[in-house]
Design an enzyme around this catalytic site. Sequence first.
Site, PDB file in Angstrom:
ATOM      1  N   GLN A 196      32.395  26.551  43.989  1.00  0.00           N
ATOM      2  CA  GLN A 196      33.799  26.943  44.075  1.00  0.00           C
ATOM      3  C   GLN A 196      34.706  25.730  43.861  1.00  0.00           C
ATOM      4  O   GLN A 196      34.499  24.672  44.465  1.00  0.00           O
ATOM      5  CB  GLN A 196      34.060  27.595  45.444  1.00  0.00           C
ATOM      6  CG  GLN A 196      35.466  28.122  45.652  1.00  0.00           C
ATOM      7  CD  GLN A 196      35.813  29.325  44.776  1.00  0.00           C
ATOM      8  OE1 GLN A 196      34.924  30.017  44.271  1.00  0.00           O
ATOM      9  NE2 GLN A 196      37.081  29.567  44.587  1.00  0.00           N
TER      10      GLN A 196
ATOM     11  N   LYS B 181      33.943  37.587  46.229  1.00  0.00           N
ATOM     12  CA  LYS B 181      32.817  37.529  45.284  1.00  0.00           C
ATOM     13  C   LYS B 181      31.569  38.108  45.923  1.00  0.00           C
ATOM     14  O   LYS B 181      30.808  38.856  45.300  1.00  0.00           O
ATOM     15  CB  LYS B 181      32.553  36.083  44.841  1.00  0.00           C
ATOM     16  CG  LYS B 181      33.555  35.579  43.823  1.00  0.00           C
ATOM     17  CD  LYS B 181      33.443  34.080  43.611  1.00  0.00           C
ATOM     18  CE  LYS B 181      34.631  33.596  42.759  1.00  0.00           C
ATOM     19  NZ  LYS B 181      34.781  32.133  42.771  1.00  0.00           N
TER      20      LYS B 181
ATOM     21  N   ASP C 190      29.612  30.297  35.640  1.00  0.00           N
ATOM     22  CA  ASP C 190      31.034  29.983  35.487  1.00  0.00           C
ATOM     23  C   ASP C 190      31.349  29.509  34.070  1.00  0.00           C
ATOM     24  O   ASP C 190      32.504  29.520  33.653  1.00  0.00           O
ATOM     25  CB  ASP C 190      31.408  28.842  36.452  1.00  0.00           C
ATOM     26  CG  ASP C 190      32.192  29.320  37.657  1.00  0.00           C
ATOM     27  OD1 ASP C 190      32.853  30.365  37.544  1.00  0.00           O
ATOM     28  OD2 ASP C 190      32.133  28.643  38.696  1.00  0.00           O
TER      29      ASP C 190
HETATM   30  N1  LIG Z   1      33.989  27.924  40.416  1.00  0.00           N
HETATM   31  C1  LIG Z   1      35.075  28.717  40.418  1.00  0.00           C
HETATM   32  N2  LIG Z   1      35.066  29.851  39.687  1.00  0.00           N
HETATM   33  C2  LIG Z   1      36.164  30.664  39.678  1.00  0.00           C
HETATM   34  O1  LIG Z   1      36.161  31.715  38.993  1.00  0.00           O
HETATM   35  C3  LIG Z   1      37.300  30.318  40.478  1.00  0.00           C
HETATM   36  C4  LIG Z   1      37.246  29.128  41.215  1.00  0.00           C
HETATM   37  N3  LIG Z   1      36.127  28.344  41.164  1.00  0.00           N
HETATM   38  N4  LIG Z   1      38.295  28.742  41.973  1.00  0.00           N
HETATM   39  C5  LIG Z   1      39.497  29.571  42.099  1.00  0.00           C
HETATM   40  C6  LIG Z   1      39.726  30.452  40.872  1.00  0.00           C
HETATM   41  C7  LIG Z   1      40.641  31.623  41.082  1.00  0.00           C
HETATM   42  N5  LIG Z   1      39.843  32.814  40.882  1.00  0.00           N
HETATM   43  C8  LIG Z   1      40.280  34.130  41.104  1.00  0.00           C
HETATM   44  C9  LIG Z   1      39.435  35.204  41.169  1.00  0.00           C
HETATM   45  C10 LIG Z   1      39.899  36.486  41.459  1.00  0.00           C
HETATM   46  C11 LIG Z   1      41.249  36.729  41.677  1.00  0.00           C
HETATM   47  C12 LIG Z   1      41.706  38.108  42.015  1.00  0.00           C
HETATM   48  O2  LIG Z   1      40.932  39.031  42.091  1.00  0.00           O
HETATM   49  N6  LIG Z   1      43.016  38.352  42.228  1.00  0.00           N
HETATM   50  C13 LIG Z   1      43.551  39.652  42.548  1.00  0.00           C
HETATM   51  C14 LIG Z   1      44.097  39.743  43.956  1.00  0.00           C
HETATM   52  C15 LIG Z   1      45.010  38.647  44.403  1.00  0.00           C
HETATM   53  C16 LIG Z   1      45.485  38.758  45.865  1.00  0.00           C
HETATM   54  O3  LIG Z   1      46.076  39.791  46.218  1.00  0.00           O
HETATM   55  O4  LIG Z   1      45.279  37.804  46.632  1.00  0.00           O
HETATM   56  C17 LIG Z   1      44.584  40.066  41.513  1.00  0.00           C
HETATM   57  O5  LIG Z   1      45.061  39.213  40.756  1.00  0.00           O
HETATM   58  O6  LIG Z   1      44.875  41.245  41.433  1.00  0.00           O
HETATM   59  C18 LIG Z   1      42.108  35.661  41.587  1.00  0.00           C
HETATM   60  C19 LIG Z   1      41.635  34.386  41.297  1.00  0.00           C
HETATM   61  C20 LIG Z   1      38.564  32.431  40.587  1.00  0.00           C
HETATM   62  N7  LIG Z   1      38.446  31.101  40.527  1.00  0.00           N
END
Ligand SMILES: Nc1nc(=O)c2c([nH]1)NC[C@@H]1CN(c3ccc(C(=O)N[C@@H](CCC(=O)O)C(=O)O)cc3)C=[N+]21
Length: 314
Positions: A118, A74, A141
């Site tokens: 988070q 992020k 969020d």
């Molecule tokens: N307050 C809060 N807000 C959130 O938005 C939040 C959170 N907590 N806790 C965890 C989850 C999960 N999350 C993700 C964000 C980006 C990918 C992402 O970019 N994934 C890539 C790469 C995955 C990899 O290769 O590790 C993909 O799917 O292509 C995944 C999961 C946001 N979250």
Amino acid sequence: MASLSAAAASSADSATISADACAKVIDGKLVAKQIREEIAIEIAKMKDAIGVVPGLAVILVGSRKDSQTYVRNKKKACEAVGIKSYEVNLPEDTSEDEVLKHIATFNGDPSVHGILVQLPLPHHMNDENILNAVSIEKDVDGFHPLNIGRLAMQGRDPFFVPCTPKGCMELLHRYGVEIKGKRAVVIGRSNIVGMPAALLLQKANATVSIVHSKTKNPEEITRQADIVIAAVGVANLVRGSWIKPGASIIDVGINPVDDPESPRGYRLVGDVCYEEASKVAGAITPVPGGVGPMTIAMLLSNTLESAKRIHNFK
Ligand SMILES: Nc1nc(=O)c2c([nH]1)NC[C@@H]1CN(c3ccc(C(=O)N[C@@H](CCC(=O)O)C(=O)O)cc3)C=[N+]21
């Protein structure tokens, strides 16, 4: 619809391949990149015009590896578009009061336009107390109960739409998937994805069903859907047989499965069995490279939107 290429692929497999229609890939990584470029341009314009740089504060409690990775990503994404990020890292045993103090400071800080705590938080903390404390005008969020409640009401817009469901809708829009009058099924009913996704689809005039762990005939219901959003966190739950031919599939799941051949020892798969579903669906998001990158792009978008609203910049 057997074809030469399917037959040629492998004579041993050909008996099990009944169709090889290939769904269009909904490329979240590409769309997210486009959106980040659009955001960077808008941020530069705002900075030129009124001298304001959007600011995002991220609070991370504890030392979960996955959370640290998300927060790092992020931060990088913020820097790349010109958002200033403020990070607070607190130890696992931090008290709820201590976190609330940091939130209060950011609520009152005019250089901060978005605040993200988070998740998941350590078990000794009450999520609701924490999420309630974030100013609804900085709740990028979209997890504050008032923002969720407004999303559920007609004619009462929230300040922010949660990033992941917003990203799902953006993918449908940018790929020209018609929503109005269509049947949509959301699999999963979480506060952060399933429920808001269902509300957004309904706002866009789909007829929406929610399938969950107690649903008797999930396969039959899902097969009626022109649009499926899967957000349950169960690897490969949705099989090809669940999919209506030509349907648009948005797969929110990011599930690690053991894979000794991959460098990390695991690979990521969605809630939808991609190999099967992509033979039936009209369009489908991959995992990774689908919804994940969109979640971060929408966080940047919400942060920019917040700065524009606070500074009354159109
Ligand atoms: N307050 C809060 N807000 C959130 O938005 C939040 C959170 N907590 N806790 C965890 C989850 C999960 N999350 C993700 C964000 C980006 C990918 C992402 O970019 N994934 C890539 C790469 C995955 C990899 O290769 O590790 C993909 O799917 O292509 C995944 C999961 C946001 N979250």
